[in-house]
Design a protein around this motif. Structure first.
Motif, PDB file in Angstrom:
ATOM      1  N   PRO A 373       0.811  -1.214   0.000  1.00 54.95           N
ATOM      2  CA  PRO A 373       0.000   0.000   0.000  1.00 54.95           C
ATOM      3  C   PRO A 373       0.851   1.273   0.000  1.00 54.95           C
ATOM      4  CG  PRO A 373      -0.037  -1.058   2.158  1.00 54.95           C
ATOM      5  CD  PRO A 373       0.647  -2.001   1.239  1.00 54.95           C
ATOM      6  N   ASP A 374       0.580   2.141  -0.953  1.00 51.07           N
ATOM      7  CA  ASP A 374       1.264   3.431  -1.053  1.00 51.07           C
ATOM      8  C   ASP A 374       0.453   4.451  -0.260  1.00 51.07           C
ATOM      9  OD1 ASP A 374       2.815   5.566  -1.710  1.00 51.07           O
ATOM     10  OD2 ASP A 374       2.446   5.507  -3.868  1.00 51.07           O
ATOM     11  N   LEU A 375       0.513   4.305   1.059  1.00 47.70           N
ATOM     12  CA  LEU A 375      -0.255   5.150   1.966  1.00 47.70           C
ATOM     13  C   LEU A 375       0.649   5.673   3.074  1.00 47.70           C
ATOM     14  CD1 LEU A 375      -3.507   3.038   2.522  1.00 47.70           C
ATOM     15  CD2 LEU A 375      -3.324   5.127   1.192  1.00 47.70           C
ATOM     16  N   ASP A 376       0.349   6.861   3.561  1.00 48.80           N
ATOM     17  CA  ASP A 376       1.006   7.370   4.747  1.00 48.80           C
ATOM     18  C   ASP A 376       0.502   6.577   5.958  1.00 48.80           C
ATOM     19  OD1 ASP A 376       2.495   9.862   6.099  1.00 48.80           O
ATOM     20  OD2 ASP A 376       0.647   9.452   7.206  1.00 48.80           O
ATOM     21  N   LEU A 396      -2.274  -6.574   5.481  1.00 49.47           N
ATOM     22  CA  LEU A 396      -1.269  -5.776   4.784  1.00 49.47           C
ATOM     23  C   LEU A 396      -0.144  -6.680   4.291  1.00 49.47           C
ATOM     24  CD1 LEU A 396      -0.901  -2.836   7.347  1.00 49.47           C
ATOM     25  CD2 LEU A 396      -2.539  -3.034   5.469  1.00 49.47           C
ATOM     26  N   PHE A 397       0.202  -6.586   3.010  1.00 47.86           N
ATOM     27  CA  PHE A 397       1.399  -7.223   2.469  1.00 47.86           C
ATOM     28  C   PHE A 397       2.465  -6.138   2.353  1.00 47.86           C
ATOM     29  CE2 PHE A 397      -1.639 -10.439   1.165  1.00 47.86           C
ATOM     30  CZ  PHE A 397      -0.925 -11.621   1.267  1.00 47.86           C
ATOM     31  N   THR A 398       3.556  -6.287   3.107  1.00 43.04           N
ATOM     32  CA  THR A 398       4.604  -5.277   3.120  1.00 43.04           C
ATOM     33  C   THR A 398       5.936  -5.886   2.685  1.00 43.04           C
ATOM     34  OG1 THR A 398       5.256  -5.676   5.425  1.00 43.04           O
ATOM     35  CG2 THR A 398       3.430  -4.138   5.036  1.00 43.04           C
ATOM     36  N   ALA A 399       6.868  -5.024   2.282  1.00 40.77           N
ATOM     37  CA  ALA A 399       8.220  -5.450   1.907  1.00 40.77           C
ATOM     38  C   ALA A 399       9.141  -4.244   2.012  1.00 40.77           C
ATOM     39  CB  ALA A 399       8.251  -6.038   0.501  1.00 40.77           C
ATOM     40  N   GLN A 400      10.171  -4.362   2.819  1.00 41.48           N
ATOM     41  CA  GLN A 400      11.084  -3.248   3.003  1.00 41.48           C
ATOM     42  C   GLN A 400      12.003  -3.043   1.804  1.00 41.48           C
ATOM     43  OE1 GLN A 400      12.998  -3.680   6.954  1.00 41.48           O
ATOM     44  NE2 GLN A 400      11.292  -5.062   7.434  1.00 41.48           N
ATOM     45  N   HIS A 401      12.118  -4.032   0.913  1.00 42.59           N
ATOM     46  CA  HIS A 401      12.953  -3.873  -0.289  1.00 42.59           C
ATOM     47  C   HIS A 401      12.107  -3.541  -1.516  1.00 42.59           C
ATOM     48  CE1 HIS A 401      11.285  -7.762  -0.665  1.00 42.59           C
ATOM     49  NE2 HIS A 401      12.215  -8.354  -1.382  1.00 42.59           N
ATOM     50  N   ASP A 402      10.915  -3.009  -1.297  1.00 37.10           N
ATOM     51  CA  ASP A 402      10.050  -2.568  -2.397  1.00 37.10           C
ATOM     52  C   ASP A 402      10.582  -1.237  -2.921  1.00 37.10           C
ATOM     53  OD1 ASP A 402       7.990  -1.422  -3.973  1.00 37.10           O
ATOM     54  OD2 ASP A 402       6.463  -2.555  -2.885  1.00 37.10           O
ATOM     55  N   ARG A 403      11.225  -1.265  -4.088  1.00 37.53           N
ATOM     56  CA  ARG A 403      11.889  -0.062  -4.603  1.00 37.53           C
ATOM     57  C   ARG A 403      10.901   0.962  -5.140  1.00 37.53           C
ATOM     58  NH1 ARG A 403      15.680  -4.229  -5.660  1.00 37.53           N
ATOM     59  NH2 ARG A 403      17.714  -3.742  -4.752  1.00 37.53           N
ATOM     60  N   ALA A 404       9.743   0.522  -5.585  1.00 34.00           N
ATOM     61  CA  ALA A 404       8.738   1.490  -6.019  1.00 34.00           C
ATOM     62  C   ALA A 404       8.260   2.335  -4.844  1.00 34.00           C
ATOM     63  CB  ALA A 404       7.564   0.767  -6.682  1.00 34.00           C
ATOM     64  N   LEU A 405       8.091   1.713  -3.687  1.00 35.75           N
ATOM     65  CA  LEU A 405       7.688   2.473  -2.504  1.00 35.75           C
ATOM     66  C   LEU A 405       8.830   3.322  -1.979  1.00 35.75           C
ATOM     67  CD1 LEU A 405       5.438  -0.035  -0.522  1.00 35.75           C
ATOM     68  CD2 LEU A 405       4.771   1.793  -2.095  1.00 35.75           C
ATOM     69  N   GLN A 406      10.070   2.911  -2.197  1.00 40.06           N
ATOM     70  CA  GLN A 406      11.201   3.766  -1.850  1.00 40.06           C
ATOM     71  C   GLN A 406      11.190   5.041  -2.688  1.00 40.06           C
ATOM     72  OE1 GLN A 406      14.696   1.326  -2.320  1.00 40.06           O
ATOM     73  NE2 GLN A 406      14.112  -0.076  -0.680  1.00 40.06           N
ATOM     74  N   LEU A 407      10.834   4.903  -3.958  1.00 42.45           N
ATOM     75  CA  LEU A 407      10.695   6.078  -4.811  1.00 42.45           C
ATOM     76  C   LEU A 407       9.533   6.947  -4.344  1.00 42.45           C
ATOM     77  CD1 LEU A 407      11.288   7.776  -7.301  1.00 42.45           C
ATOM     78  CD2 LEU A 407       9.942   6.174  -8.660  1.00 42.45           C
ATOM     79  N   SER A 408       8.423   6.323  -3.969  1.00 38.80           N
ATOM     80  CA  SER A 408       7.287   7.080  -3.460  1.00 38.80           C
ATOM     81  C   SER A 408       7.657   7.810  -2.174  1.00 38.80           C
ATOM     82  CB  SER A 408       6.100   6.140  -3.202  1.00 38.80           C
ATOM     83  OG  SER A 408       5.015   6.824  -2.641  1.00 38.80           O
ATOM     84  N   ARG A 409       8.484   7.169  -1.353  1.00 37.07           N
ATOM     85  CA  ARG A 409       8.942   7.833  -0.128  1.00 37.07           C
ATOM     86  C   ARG A 409       9.761   9.070  -0.471  1.00 37.07           C
ATOM     87  NH1 ARG A 409      12.865   5.163   4.569  1.00 37.07           N
ATOM     88  NH2 ARG A 409      13.100   7.067   5.795  1.00 37.07           N
ATOM     89  N   PHE A 410      10.582   8.989  -1.488  1.00 40.17           N
ATOM     90  CA  PHE A 410      11.370  10.150  -1.925  1.00 40.17           C
ATOM     91  C   PHE A 410      10.452  11.267  -2.413  1.00 40.17           C
ATOM     92  CE2 PHE A 410      13.579  12.354  -5.446  1.00 40.17           C
ATOM     93  CZ  PHE A 410      14.614  12.918  -4.725  1.00 40.17           C
ATOM     94  N   ILE A 411       9.420  10.897  -3.183  1.00 41.01           N
ATOM     95  CA  ILE A 411       8.481  11.900  -3.691  1.00 41.01           C
ATOM     96  C   ILE A 411       7.714  12.552  -2.551  1.00 41.01           C
ATOM     97  CG2 ILE A 411       6.430  12.231  -5.138  1.00 41.01           C
ATOM     98  CD1 ILE A 411       7.468  10.011  -6.939  1.00 41.01           C
ATOM     99  N   SER A 412       7.372  11.755  -1.541  1.00 41.11           N
ATOM    100  CA  SER A 412       6.612  12.276  -0.407  1.00 41.11           C
ATOM    101  C   SER A 412       7.509  12.864   0.672  1.00 41.11           C
ATOM    102  CB  SER A 412       5.727  11.181   0.187  1.00 41.11           C
ATOM    103  OG  SER A 412       6.500  10.084   0.615  1.00 41.11           O
ATOM    104  N   ARG A 417       6.197   4.722   3.497  1.00 41.94           N
ATOM    105  CA  ARG A 417       4.885   4.282   3.056  1.00 41.94           C
ATOM    106  C   ARG A 417       4.461   3.046   3.848  1.00 41.94           C
ATOM    107  NH1 ARG A 417       3.596   8.634   1.916  1.00 41.94           N
ATOM    108  NH2 ARG A 417       1.863   8.018   0.588  1.00 41.94           N
ATOM    109  N   LEU A 418       3.166   2.847   3.938  1.00 36.84           N
ATOM    110  CA  LEU A 418       2.625   1.749   4.733  1.00 36.84           C
ATOM    111  C   LEU A 418       3.149   0.400   4.252  1.00 36.84           C
ATOM    112  CD1 LEU A 418       0.636   0.837   6.945  1.00 36.84           C
ATOM    113  CD2 LEU A 418      -1.154   0.820   5.190  1.00 36.84           C
ATOM    114  N   GLY A 419       3.323   0.244   2.957  1.00 37.25           N
ATOM    115  CA  GLY A 419       3.792  -1.029   2.420  1.00 37.25           C
ATOM    116  C   GLY A 419       5.269  -1.279   2.596  1.00 37.25           C
TER     117      GLY A 419
END
Length: 513
Positions: A373-376, A396-412, A417-419
């Motif tokens: 999930p791309d959520l705060d 919730l399905f999460t993964a700390q090596h999710d690079r798309a969410l790492q990019l979303s974290r940079f944008i935010s 992100r929750l995921g």
């Protein structure tokens, strides 16, 4: 897009890990015979830079000098007592730095050391800050390069017009799904819908043919159009439906379980990719449920993140209305929602909206599954609180090596992100404290699909089996559903324990606190 990806890679390659020494940028002395009468401004600038250079070189020599002269011992007084005058100008004096106006209080040898010279601590701190910031920039931009590269590879290898129906072939499987979308219709019959907003909600009955000889979690798209049903994912039928016809569709496809499986895709997803991903997931999970795709107008481009978020928000009320239609059908006994990435935002908002507007959430909506999930995190907690106590179970399905969410974290701007959370950390454990009915499945040790690790919920065979064998059946995932636990990693609260398994970790917060 190609130019953008190449430019980002070049920028990252050129960013140094360490700042250049100050003296490297100083100008060299003029050659013999050169003009020695430059302008006054140039003289002042050159003198200032040369002075700084000489001071820097002297400081470097002093930092390497640790031998005291014969008969003199090094001073052990603090800097404030050694040099009582703060802010005095400093000049090189052979092997030591002595202020112009104030001599040392003790008369002993004073060499450069940590904290000996006023202002050196601030200078060192600024240098360390620059180095840390540079490393952080390179770390955060790395996911961007990988995501861009993956997107470019996908765009270069997949043709257009994949949804043009072809004749069915024997020896294949089929997924009969309902597609509800807020997208605008496309003039291309092979695309059906664009990435722009449409007028209202469109409904289509789409049948996808799936080849049998493939690995679980994979999607075999054709390299040219039309595709071959024996080897490729293809569409064999596409029929527009009106809203009143949905009751009949639910009656004919929900089966004996009378269960509906609703999927909401994520960011950067064209309509055809959403259709095939959901068909793969519904097939591999062996879902005994009527598959319903809700597709919001994602443009399918990496640089349209902000526009995609607006379109996802624009569609949340339509998703809530679709859920109400499913719940109102006498042929439906249970509704399970699975949302991926940015699709988690309209999914959670739709359920929250039903609870606020209708006064309660129907018990038919039994499970809300959020994959990457791309959520705060804080916003998610407030959304769950707004749903009330009689809300669906949340997974919730999460993964700390999710690079798309790492990019979303940079944008935010650095907000995790929750995921991408680590549920063992105190800052996240406190966010879940007091919330019952939430299960976190950590896939950080799982590698499946591409290097982005953003589709693990559908690409990992173990995750797919958990979805189909437990979550779609309305059951809670516990440590007994994954490989035997190897260690207990702690507790999030008195009502929740985190079990470390190989390679899936399950945080069970379903017990009443």
């Amino acid at each position: 897009m190609v130019v953008f990806g190449a430019a980002v890679a070049v920028v990252i390659a050129l960013i140094p890990l360490e700042p250049k020494p100050l003296t490297q940028d100083l100008p060299s002395r003029p050659a013999a015979g050169a003009d020695k009468t430059p302008s006054l401004g140039a003289n002042l600038k050159s003198s200032r830079r040369e002075g700084i250079g000489r001071e820097s070189q002297t400081l470097d020599r002093l930092s390497q000098t640790r031998t005291d002269p014969p008969g003199r011992e090094r001073c052990s007084l603090p800097s404030a007592e050694r040099f009582p005058t703060v802010g005095a100008a400093w000049k090189p004096c052979r092997s030591t730095m002595i202020p112009d106006e104030t001599m040392p209080a003790c008369g002993k040898v004073h060499q450069r050391g940590d904290g000996d010279i006023p202002g050196m601590e601030a200078r060192d701190a600024r240098g360390q800050e620059r180095r840390s910031r540079t490393r952080l920039i390179r770390l955060l931009l790395k996911p961007l390069v990988l995501v861009v590269a993956a997107g470019l590879g996908a765009c270069a290898s997949v043709p257009q017009g994949l949804l043009r129906p072809v004749a069915a072939a024997p020896g294949t499987d089929r997924v009969d799904m309902l597609a509800a979308t807020t997208r605008a219709r496309s003039p291309d019959p092979g695309a059906l819908f664009t990435g722009e907003r449409g007028e209202g909600v469109s409904f289509n009955n789409i049948v996808v043919s799936i080849p049998r000889n493939r690995e679980v979690g994979t999607i075999q798209l054709p390299r040219s159009v039309p595709g071959n049903p024996a080897t490729d994912f293809v569409v064999t039928s596409e029929t527009p439906l009106s809203k009143p016809e949905l009751i009949n569709w639910f009656r004919s496809t929900s089966g004996r379980s009378k269960r509906v499986f609703v999927f909401v895709h994520g960011f950067n997803t064209a309509f055809d990719r959403a259709v095939f991903r959901f068909a793969q997931l519904a097939h591999d999970a062996d879902a005994d449920a009527a598959p319903v795709l809700f597709s919001w107008p994602s443009r399918g481009y990496l640089l349209d993140y902000a526009r995609d978020f607006d379109n996802a928000s624009y569609s949340r009320s339509d998703l809530a209305d679709l859920l109400r239609v499913a719940v109102a059908s006498p042929s439906v006994r249970e509704v399970v929602i699975l949302a991926h990435s940015m699709g988690s935002w309209p999914a959670v908002e739709a359920v929250r909206q039903i609870g606020l507007k209708d006064g309660r959430i129907s018990p038919k909506i039994s499970n809300l599954i959020l994959a990457s999930p791309d959520l705060d995190v804080g916003v998610f907690r407030r959304q769950v609180e707004d749903m009330g106590t009689k809300r669906p179970r949340i997974t919730l399905f999460t993964a700390q090596h999710d690079r798309a969410l790492q990019l979303s974290r940079f944008i935010s701007r650095g907000a995790t992100r929750l995921g991408g959370i680590d549920p063992t950390q105190e800052e996240y454990r406190s966010q879940f404290a007091g919330l019952s009915g939430i299960t976190v499945i950590d896939l950080s040790a799982v590698n499946a699909g591409d290097r982005i690790n953003h589709d693990l919920f559908a690409a990992s065979p173990d995750a797919v089996r958990l979805i189909g064998g437990r979550l779609l059946q309305g059951q809670v995932i516990t440590d007994s559903d994954v490989p035997a636990p190897v260690a207990a990693a702690g507790a999030l609260s008195s009502a929740a324990a985190l079990l470390v398994t190989a390679p899936i970790r399950v945080f069970d917060a379903a017990a009443v606190p």
